[in-house]
Design a protein around this motif. Structure first.
Motif, PDB file in Angstrom:
ATOM      1  N   HIS A   1      79.122  77.294  -8.998  1.00 42.87           N
ATOM      2  CA  HIS A   1      79.551  76.726 -10.272  1.00 42.87           C
ATOM      3  C   HIS A   1      78.435  75.894 -10.903  1.00 42.87           C
ATOM      4  CE1 HIS A   1      83.607  78.143 -10.096  1.00 42.87           C
ATOM      5  NE2 HIS A   1      83.882  77.520  -8.965  1.00 42.87           N
TER       6      HIS A   1
ATOM      7  N   SER B   1      81.999  85.872 -12.856  1.00 40.88           N
ATOM      8  CA  SER B   1      83.359  85.394 -13.123  1.00 40.88           C
ATOM      9  C   SER B   1      84.363  86.512 -12.878  1.00 40.88           C
ATOM     10  CB  SER B   1      83.464  84.897 -14.566  1.00 40.88           C
ATOM     11  OG  SER B   1      82.643  83.774 -14.788  1.00 40.88           O
TER      12      SER B   1
ATOM     13  N   GLU C   1      87.573  79.010 -17.226  1.00 43.36           N
ATOM     14  CA  GLU C   1      87.760  77.613 -16.842  1.00 43.36           C
ATOM     15  C   GLU C   1      88.736  76.880 -17.750  1.00 43.36           C
ATOM     16  OE1 GLU C   1      86.656  76.599 -14.108  1.00 43.36           O
ATOM     17  OE2 GLU C   1      85.296  78.250 -13.639  1.00 43.36           O
TER      18      GLU C   1
ATOM     19  N   ARG D   1      83.140  69.847 -15.131  1.00 42.58           N
ATOM     20  CA  ARG D   1      82.930  69.538 -13.718  1.00 42.58           C
ATOM     21  C   ARG D   1      81.971  68.370 -13.590  1.00 42.58           C
ATOM     22  NH1 ARG D   1      83.965  75.503 -12.653  1.00 42.58           N
ATOM     23  NH2 ARG D   1      81.991  75.982 -13.710  1.00 42.58           N
TER      24      ARG D   1
ATOM     25  N   GLN E   1      75.973  78.265 -12.480  1.00 39.40           N
ATOM     26  CA  GLN E   1      76.600  78.892 -13.634  1.00 39.40           C
ATOM     27  C   GLN E   1      76.631  77.942 -14.821  1.00 39.40           C
ATOM     28  OE1 GLN E   1      80.203  81.217 -12.976  1.00 39.40           O
ATOM     29  NE2 GLN E   1      81.129  80.299 -14.779  1.00 39.40           N
ATOM     30  N   ASP E   2      77.021  76.693 -14.582  1.00 40.66           N
ATOM     31  CA  ASP E   2      77.041  75.705 -15.671  1.00 40.66           C
ATOM     32  C   ASP E   2      75.649  75.489 -16.243  1.00 40.66           C
ATOM     33  OD1 ASP E   2      79.731  75.414 -15.355  1.00 40.66           O
ATOM     34  OD2 ASP E   2      79.655  73.450 -14.389  1.00 40.66           O
TER      35      ASP E   2
END
Length: 261
Positions: free
Chosen positions: A37, A170, A105, A236, A40-41
């Motif tokens: 994650h 994803s 998300e 996040r 990815q972010d």
């Protein structure tokens, strides 16, 4: 007339190549076992930075220049571009409200979507994301400034690579096979040549609309950045990292515009 049509096709082909970069990124599902994650972010935030810089340096500033050439007045040109900017954002807002779509998300948005499979909601969301990018490339070429079009196509293509990888992973996370994840990620990039053809044709048919159209494309992209990508990458614990990744992407696109434009 022939040269004008050639520019339209050049913008469409360039936006197609930029869209196919999503497939290049999606190839990563066959090479990388997992995508965290955090990574990815960071990748999506970098893509947002490229889009943000493209909105300013390749759309809004040229829009102001075209506006001054057409009207002969800076304040009038500014108002036209601002109107286009707000029109683009409003158009994307309207479409988002009316078309059901889903983010992995942030969940579902838009109208009632109980009758549509989740994967199609996701494809709609990515298509809504990619169409303004393709439109920006098409508009960039249609103004006759081919270098500006090349810079836009290069920047959008570069930011599509991490996006394509993120989309594919994803899909992998919700139990799609690697081949299906790759195919769907590639397919979502094909919205860009549609946007490119639309933007280039719009300017070709009414070139005096160029300042407004450039502002419109920028407004649509800015809406996507603020409403979609930043919330996705900041919910996040890696908000600071995502912020600096966005700035890094911005710097890359600014460098491309300064050196290639």
């Amino acid at each position: 007339m022939t040269s004008d049509i050639s520019i339209v096709w050049l913008g469409t082909i360039a936006s197609l190549l930029a869209g196919l970069a999503s497939g290049v990124g999606a190839l990563g599902v066959f090479l990388v076992r997992t995508l965290t994650h955090k990574l990815q972010d960071g990748m999506l935030a970098s893509a947002a930075g490229v889009m943000l810089a493209a909105s300013f340096f390749s759309l809004l500033l040229p829009g102001l220049e075209y506006g001054e050439e057409i009207t002969g007045e800076t304040w009038t040109a500014s108002l036209i571009v601002i109107f286009g900017l707000l029109s683009g954002a409003a158009a994307l807002y309207f479409v988002h409200q009316k078309l059901p779509h889903q983010h992995f998300e942030l969940g579902r948005e838009g109208s009632d979507a109980s009758y549509i499979r989740g994967i199609w909601l996701f494809i709609v969301a990515i298509t809504l994301h990619n169409f303004p990018e393709g439109m920006a490339v098409g508009v960039g070429f249609a103004g006759g400034d081919v270098n500006n079009g090349y810079v836009l196509a290069t920047g959008i293509g570069l930011q599509n690579i991490p996006e394509g990888l993120a989309v594919a992973f994803s899909l992998l996370a919700i139990n799609y096979s690697r081949f299906k994840a790759f195919g769907i990620a590639l397919m979502t990039g094909l919205a860009e040549p549609l946007g490119g053809l639309f933007g280039a044709t719009l300017v070709w048919l009414a070139e005096p609309l160029m300042p407004w159209t450039l502002g419109f494309a920028a407004g649509a992209m800015l809406f996507i950045i603020s409403n979609e990508i930043i919330p996705e990458t900041h919910h996040r614990q890696w908000k600071i990292m995502s912020t600096f990744c966005l700035m890094g992407g911005f710097a890359v696109m600014m460098f491309l515009d300064a050196t290639l434009g």
